[in-house]
Design an enzyme around this catalytic site. Structure first.
Site, PDB file in Angstrom:
ATOM      1  N   LYS A   1     -12.699 -25.812 -42.992  1.00 27.33           N
ATOM      2  CA  LYS A   1     -12.741 -24.814 -41.786  1.00 27.33           C
ATOM      3  C   LYS A   1     -14.053 -24.538 -41.428  1.00 27.33           C
ATOM      4  O   LYS A   1     -15.058 -25.026 -41.819  1.00 27.33           O
ATOM      5  CB  LYS A   1     -12.138 -23.380 -42.513  1.00 27.33           C
ATOM      6  CG  LYS A   1     -11.607 -22.279 -41.517  1.00 27.33           C
ATOM      7  CD  LYS A   1     -10.145 -22.559 -41.029  1.00 27.33           C
ATOM      8  CE  LYS A   1      -9.947 -21.493 -40.050  1.00 27.33           C
ATOM      9  NZ  LYS A   1      -8.492 -21.642 -39.815  1.00 27.33           N
TER      10      LYS A   1
ATOM     11  N   ASP B   1      -8.302 -21.514 -33.747  1.00 24.61           N
ATOM     12  CA  ASP B   1      -8.365 -20.401 -34.605  1.00 24.61           C
ATOM     13  C   ASP B   1      -8.864 -19.219 -33.707  1.00 24.61           C
ATOM     14  O   ASP B   1      -8.812 -19.315 -32.469  1.00 24.61           O
ATOM     15  CB  ASP B   1      -9.179 -20.398 -35.963  1.00 24.61           C
ATOM     16  CG  ASP B   1      -8.718 -19.403 -36.952  1.00 24.61           C
ATOM     17  OD1 ASP B   1      -7.645 -19.694 -37.383  1.00 24.61           O
ATOM     18  OD2 ASP B   1      -9.656 -18.461 -37.107  1.00 24.61           O
TER      19      ASP B   1
END
Ligand code: NDP
Length: 450
Positions: free
Chosen positions: A126, A166
């Site tokens: 991430k 995201d």
């Protein structure tokens, strides 16, 4: 001292003690896998637990860029490559002022097991930056995305680490990040997914997380002889995941009556008007108070008026609750209100949206609970289809993508339920998901040696 305590202590010593989100996620997984470890002593011998609890690599970089007034602005960027035992690192990119090493480490850790649950060969990562895209001009967004890629283009790679979207990173930002990678490397490699269709994105990727969440929920309900038809549902968030979850809830015959953003919440007892919601959040990019002004019978509750700071959407009586905004947004206060009002099921669209004490409360009250790492895995699964089609110069139609997504979500549920049965966990899908995801990663680590 048991292995959980010693691993948590070790992790606390080598990470920042204030990494509360990461420790929350780590503790949940390690506690869940006790029955697995009891049956597999080789995981202790091979030190899988401490090895799985540490990120392989954490990169921090500085992003310097020029705003519209020709002033220099500076942001911090990060990429956490957590585990690549199952395949190249894969995980989204978040632009939000709250982005920190702690948030990204927890997201990358969760992503590792989520990706394992899809059954596809991808590792977990991430990344992102503490940049707030709100109120920025298109030109500033483009300049920031380019500077972001300038700082770490050599860390990513088609078979090394593939980015995605995201919070705060949608098709527009992804297009600019991808364009800069192409310029810097002279290659059109698929180093980011959720691209606009015109750049090789997958049909159906934008809707995949929200639709996948509802497919997962539907499979779970069918398994226990229930249905979404006619059920009042509450949803938080008003972004990519929330909008598509609301849309699919309608397709399943449910009535979604709420949504929320960082300014407040909407209750629309007649059902959320998806076209109006899209117009306000995706086209005009303004806050949700504008929804209530244009829709008779709906009301907007400002964030300042939330009781005890708990999102208003959880006060609305419902059968199913779908937190789709951000981490730790559904707390114990909200959990108690939901149970009092007769909620039957929680399905997490956002990553770790439910606090640990709220989960304990739902467990105690035997409320069905679909955890994020299973229920929101549809997005990353379709991203892998995008990688496959880019690498093979092939493409799938939207019908093919939707069919595959449905199949993947059903398979994830079936795998978790079988694990629950194997370990006598009943309907503890959190435990089943953690054991299954952990086992797949651990077995791949052992197979590769040290
Ligand atoms: P978006 O940026 O599209 O939407 C996020 C929504 O949540 C917005 O409405 C935003 O409000 C609201 N929000 C964000 N932070 C807060 C906060 N601190 N308090 C209140 N409201 C907040 O993001 P996504 O829909 O893509 O992602 C939502 C969640 O789903 C995240 O947890 C993400 O990690 C997870 N997820 C996303 C996937 C994807 O494919 N996009 C895949 C898997 C998980 P506002 O509009 O005012 O900014």
């Amino acid at each position: 001292m048991g292995y959980i305590e010693s691993t948590l202590n070790l992790a606390k010593q080598s990470n920042c003690p204030s990494d509360s989100n990461f420790f929350q996620a780590l503790k949940e997984v390690l506690e869940s896998v006790r029955p697995l470890i009891a049956r597999h002593p080789e995981y202790l011998e091979k030190k899988i637990i401490p090895r799985i609890a540490f990120a392989n690599k954490e990169v921090k970089f500085t992003i310097e860029w020029l705003n519209d007034n020709n002033e220099i602005e500076i942001n911090s960027g990060y990429r956490v490559q957590f585990n690549n035992a199952l395949g190249p690192y894969k995980g989204g990119t978040r632009f939000h002022p709250s982005v920190s090493p702690d948030i990204l480490k927890f997201l990358a850790f969760e992503q590792t097991f989520k990706n394992a649950l899809t059954g596809m060969h991808i590792g977990g990562a991430k990344g992102g930056a503490d940049f707030n895209p709100k109120g920025r001009s298109d030109m500033e967004i483009m300049k920031f995305c380019q500077a972001f890629m300038n700082s770490f283009y050599n860390v990513v790679g088609n078979d090394i680490d593939v980015l995605g979207g995201d919070i705060g990173v949608g098709e527009r930002e992804i297009g600019y990040i991808f364009g800069q990678y192409k310029r810097l490397t002279n290659s059109y490699k698929s180093i980011i997914t959720s691209k606009p269709i015109t750049l090789g994105g997958s049909l159906g990727r934008a809707s995949a997380t929200g639709y996948g969440l509802i497919y997962f929920t539907n499979t779970l309900l069918e398994d226990i002889g229930m249905t979404l038809k006619g059920k009042i549902c509450t949803v938080s968030g008003a972004g990519n995941v929330a909008i598509h979850a609301i849309q699919k809830l309608y397709d399943m015959g449910a009535i979604p009556v709420t949504c929320s953003d960082s300014h407040g919440a909407i209750h629309d007892p007649n059902g959320i008007d998806v076209d109006l919601l899209k117009q306000i959040k995706l086209v005009e990019r303004v806050d949700l108070s504008h929804y209530a002004k244009r829709r008779n019978g709906s009301k907007f509750v400002s964030k300042d008026d939330y009781i005890d700071g708990s999102n208003f959407v959880w006060q609305v009586p419902c059968c199913g609750a779908f937190p789709c905004a951000t981490q730790n947004e559904l707390d114990l206060v909200a959990a108690k209100t939901l149970v009092e009002n007769g909620v039957k099921m929680i399905a997490e669209g956002a990553n770790m949206p439910t606090t640990a004490d709220a989960i304990d409360y739902f467990r105690e009250k035997e409320i069905l609970f679909a955890p994020a790492k299973a229920a929101n895995a549809g997005g990353v699964a379709v991203s892998v289809l995008e990688m496959a089609q880019n690498n093979s110069h092939n493409y799938f139609t939207s019908q093919e993508v939707d069919k595959k997504l449905h199949h993947i979500m059903s398979n994830i549920y079936t795998g978790i339920k079988q694990t629950c049965d194997e370990y006598d966990l009943g309907m503890d899908l959190i435990g089943g998901a953690n054991i299954l995801g952990f086992k797949r990663v651990a077995d791949a680590m052992i197979a590769q040696g040290v």
